[in-house]
Design a protein around this motif. Structure first.
Motif, mmCIF file in Angstrom:
data_model
loop_
_atom_site.group_PDB
_atom_site.id
_atom_site.type_symbol
_atom_site.label_atom_id
_atom_site.label_comp_id
_atom_site.label_asym_id
_atom_site.label_seq_id
_atom_site.Cartn_x
_atom_site.Cartn_y
_atom_site.Cartn_z
ATOM 1 N N TYR A 72 -12.180 -12.838 4.478
ATOM 2 C CA TYR A 72 -12.050 -11.421 4.130
ATOM 3 C C TYR A 72 -11.256 -10.653 5.178
ATOM 4 O O TYR A 72 -10.646 -9.636 4.886
ATOM 5 N N PHE A 73 -11.351 -11.113 6.421
ATOM 6 C CA PHE A 73 -10.716 -10.412 7.543
ATOM 7 C C PHE A 73 -9.791 -11.389 8.279
ATOM 8 O O PHE A 73 -10.195 -11.993 9.268
ATOM 9 N N PRO A 74 -8.576 -11.544 7.800
ATOM 10 C CA PRO A 74 -7.710 -12.557 8.427
ATOM 11 C C PRO A 74 -7.216 -12.186 9.821
ATOM 12 O O PRO A 74 -6.663 -13.043 10.508
ATOM 13 N N HIS A 75 -7.414 -10.938 10.239
ATOM 14 C CA HIS A 75 -7.008 -10.544 11.587
ATOM 15 C C HIS A 75 -8.179 -10.738 12.547
ATOM 16 O O HIS A 75 -9.200 -10.061 12.427
ATOM 17 N N LEU A 76 -8.025 -11.635 13.502
ATOM 18 C CA LEU A 76 -9.138 -11.949 14.394
ATOM 19 C C LEU A 76 -8.626 -12.425 15.739
ATOM 20 O O LEU A 76 -7.484 -12.861 15.873
ATOM 21 N N GLU A 77 -9.469 -12.313 16.749
ATOM 22 C CA GLU A 77 -9.206 -12.970 18.031
ATOM 23 C C GLU A 77 -10.530 -13.550 18.548
ATOM 24 O O GLU A 77 -11.608 -13.088 18.177
ATOM 25 N N ILE A 78 -10.420 -14.588 19.356
ATOM 26 C CA ILE A 78 -11.605 -15.240 19.931
ATOM 27 C C ILE A 78 -11.604 -14.992 21.435
ATOM 28 O O ILE A 78 -10.574 -15.170 22.091
ATOM 29 N N ILE A 79 -12.737 -14.556 21.962
ATOM 30 C CA ILE A 79 -12.894 -14.453 23.414
ATOM 31 C C ILE A 79 -14.059 -15.337 23.815
ATOM 32 O O ILE A 79 -15.156 -15.189 23.280
ATOM 33 N N GLU A 80 -13.827 -16.263 24.717
ATOM 34 C CA GLU A 80 -14.940 -17.108 25.180
ATOM 35 C C GLU A 80 -15.104 -16.952 26.690
ATOM 36 O O GLU A 80 -14.139 -16.707 27.404
ATOM 37 N N TYR A 81 -16.354 -17.049 27.148
ATOM 38 C CA TYR A 81 -16.720 -16.809 28.538
ATOM 39 C C TYR A 81 -17.477 -18.030 29.067
ATOM 40 O O TYR A 81 -18.467 -18.453 28.454
ATOM 41 N N HIS A 82 -17.036 -18.558 30.202
ATOM 42 C CA HIS A 82 -17.763 -19.650 30.848
ATOM 43 C C HIS A 82 -17.778 -19.431 32.360
ATOM 44 O O HIS A 82 -17.102 -18.524 32.861
ATOM 45 N N GLY A 83 -18.510 -20.279 33.064
ATOM 46 C CA GLY A 83 -18.574 -20.199 34.515
ATOM 47 C C GLY A 83 -17.206 -20.383 35.155
ATOM 48 O O GLY A 83 -16.316 -21.018 34.574
#
Lengths: 268, 268, 268, 268
Positions: free
Chosen positions: D147-158
């Protein structure tokens, strides 16, 4: 510098914070553990209790006796709000500097304990929070409230926490109320279809307490104004993260007189 | 107080920010719109352009001519980085105080423009951000970086924004770099399996630029330390939210000499 | 496909949502505005009311008369919880399909209105929320609650909103309660030192309603389990963001019989 | 319901994950620990090994013998990639359902093991990730991307993690790319003034990897559309957070036949 080793007693030594304090004291060569008090585990070695080597200090269950016999410089107390005032008085009476990591003090209590500290010529600290991140959150929140008087506080803790709001939330609210213009937020005609959904009311703004498993201690202060929102958030993941603050407090309390309320007054 | 009405010219008047400025100036009795400049809509009444009543000022497309003929006290310029320096010099040469809401200035540009302002005895302002909330975010972030040198910046803007990182992110990074201890964060052996995933590197810390439809302007500065995270976040939802800041700038620029870089220097 | 144009009446046409609906209907060639009802602005052209060209439909203040005279296929109603049930009955009685964007319906109301719709052979919709993002948030939240029964809902709206919790929060809570195992969260001995701080209690979990200027409509559902937190959050910035949903509803309501509660049943 | 207790053997019982599995099994009355296998700590009671009361099951170091003697229903194996395939075959041969928390299987291995499971009429599971929260995040993100083809992924690790983006981020991106319409997001003319600030590009969308001390594993997928933002976020704080997933797998593996690859296929 030829620094004297500071003798430390720990009350609430078998609790989750107390155990971390015992570990921290045993791990710092500038500190010496001289007593560990807990209701439930007498006759256990305090080192063993926290999964370290035996340290030669047995846990006892009589705080006054422990103070008299071990003559500590400082008492670090992570017990309960119910025993907070009594334990603080006891420590001061024996000229032991109290560092109280509990809530449960009224402004009158604090004023009285400050007098007692001064009468004995010792320092003391009452601190709901020993985290530098939490302190910055509180400072920034108070500063922002001068420009953004519309705000709400949301705090998150584990689901077995008994009291709401948290001590940190109440402390934050107090610091904000000191500098924020007086304002009763929200629509005067607002009504709750589920009682309590608007949160707790403090000086015209709201505090919300979330309790969920998996959460250790988090707090967000949210400021709203036309077209913008400012958020200041602190997340604690681990009890051990407080220990640098407790360590600092133990060392600083040796250097002043009177009862200080709030760890933030010991930094900067 | 018998306050003189301030005469204002607006450059970039047909842009989204420029239109808000025109509205703001027309709505404040202490300000007078004397010129509106835009490349694309000459011969339209500036009031009509922004959906208000006609105001008697036609939009023109020659900035220098407009400054010469209308003799404004202040130029508010929301044009493009490409024309930023040229327009600023032009305004100063005509003794019009420039308030530049664009990026595109080098430190050398700013030093040169400051000299020119002082030579003409007028004030000026270059400000990537006029939001009080954004200013507080930047101030708090710089303060926190003294205690928490490990940080990253994530900024969010609409998906049609051309440049990354945003002017606000760069400004925040500069303010942090001034006070933070030098530190190259992350594992020295870290490697990217997708190039760019670790973000842009600035003075040892990282900046990430998110671009999505529906977002206006948001930024979060995240500080990490053992057992805790501190976050400071500002969300702007609406261009009009900047106008109280622009209004303040127009009034304050009348009262000092020299070019100031950063709206934060105009608020205490 | 030779699609018949759908005739639409709008109630609450002068409200903030109502104006957006009028604009949306006027902007879609498959829809025709045949009536606009509002208490406060009679005798204004509905197009002019919303800043568009005159459309030849005057705003009136008698809903029943408007329905009788204009014979719409669909009524889109963004009035108040107080008039919600009455207006719905009125629409059904005149065989106009009601699309109700208000709260204020009990389960008994909905059952009764469903019967009436079926008796008249028409469709209807009661929807606290027309946003596809909000619908996904609700669906995902309900799915997650099967695995993570410990949850709390925090919803954020503008500070002039009258009722708490929001319709969306209540709807989310209902959808969760249908599938989540029964569970009274939190410590049974927890106590509030500031009344209401733990939020509103619904089926064993808590709902918190934040009210701040600058916020349009946001909601977060937080799931906690040992060692992890899952969050699903939807932020609405603009009323116009709901109109694709209302448009879809107007077209779909022509194709079924009975009263549907929840826009989510019209998608997928 | 008269539910049969499930008998469980644990391989790799002395490792960090294995210990958590032993604790989990001992703590669930619907499960019974019947064997614990580890190379290094034979003849220790498995309960004692994990800091609980003795449970009467000694750790042994011969997996086949343990399976023969204790006749478990399920084997939970957190050993090494080197022993993964061998252990799985061994379990199937003794009609013990294998739940393998290791990597090291080729597609051919999985096909072969699936045949063997079917031949014995039992179920099995190979799963690199048992976090229900992470799985739900990935599933919801893929659903929302329709439904929402505009996206970004943010991932957080040590901050000591070596590779970026994380395996979970890449897996999430793959699942999204399978269902999302093709789209190159952002302005085609956008440019970076600090290289890498726009993140890593994957199938037209961006992935950002944050590395900070104090963070264990977090990921947020953000969807943007006109007037709204949808966010799905998962925060992991602790290895033990995977145990509810292992628990679910133990119970579900009793109810199907064949080898399943990926824990996500066990949750609807």
């Amino acid at each position: 510098m030829n620094q004297k080793i500071i003798k430390v007693a720990v009350a609430g030594a078998s609790g989750r914070m107390g155990r971390e304090v015992v570990k921290m004291v045993l791990g710092d060569p500038e500190l010496e553990l001289v007593a560990a008090v807990a209701r439930t585990v007498p006759n256990t070695d305090a080192g063993r209790l926290v999964g370290m080597d035996a340290c030669g200090v047995n846990v006892t269950n009589d705080l006054e006796l422990a103070l008299v016999e071990s003559k500590p410089d400082v008492l670090v107390d992570f017990t309960t709000p119910q025993s907070a005032v009594v334990n603080t008085r006891l420590a001061i009476r024996h000229r032991v500097r109290p560092i109280m990591g509990t809530t449960g003090f009224t402004p009158e209590d604090i004023a009285e304990l400050d007098k007692q500290c001064k009468a004995e010529g010792i320092g003391g600290l009452i601190a709901p929070n020993f985290s530098i991140g939490a302190i910055l959150m509180m400072k920034f929140a108070a500063q922002a409230s001068k420009y953004f008087p519309h705000l709400e506080i949301i705090e998150y803790h584990g689901d077995q926490k008994l009291d709401a709001p948290s001590g940190t939330a109440v402390k934050t609210a107090e610091l904000i109320a000191e500098v924020r213009e007086e304002l009763r937020q929200g629509n005067p005609n607002e009504h709750e279809t589920i009682e309590g959904s608007r949160g707790g009311l403090y000086q015209g703004f709201r505090i919300h307490s979330v309790r969920l498993p998996g959460v250790f201690a988090q707090q967000e202060v949210i400021f709203g104004a036309f077209g913008q929102t400012l958020k200041i958030r602190h997340d604690s993941y681990d009890r051990a993260g407080y220990m640098p603050g407790v360590n600092t407090a133990v060392k600083k309390v040796m250097g002043y007189t009177g009862m200080i309320y709030g760890f933030e007054h010991l930094i900067d």
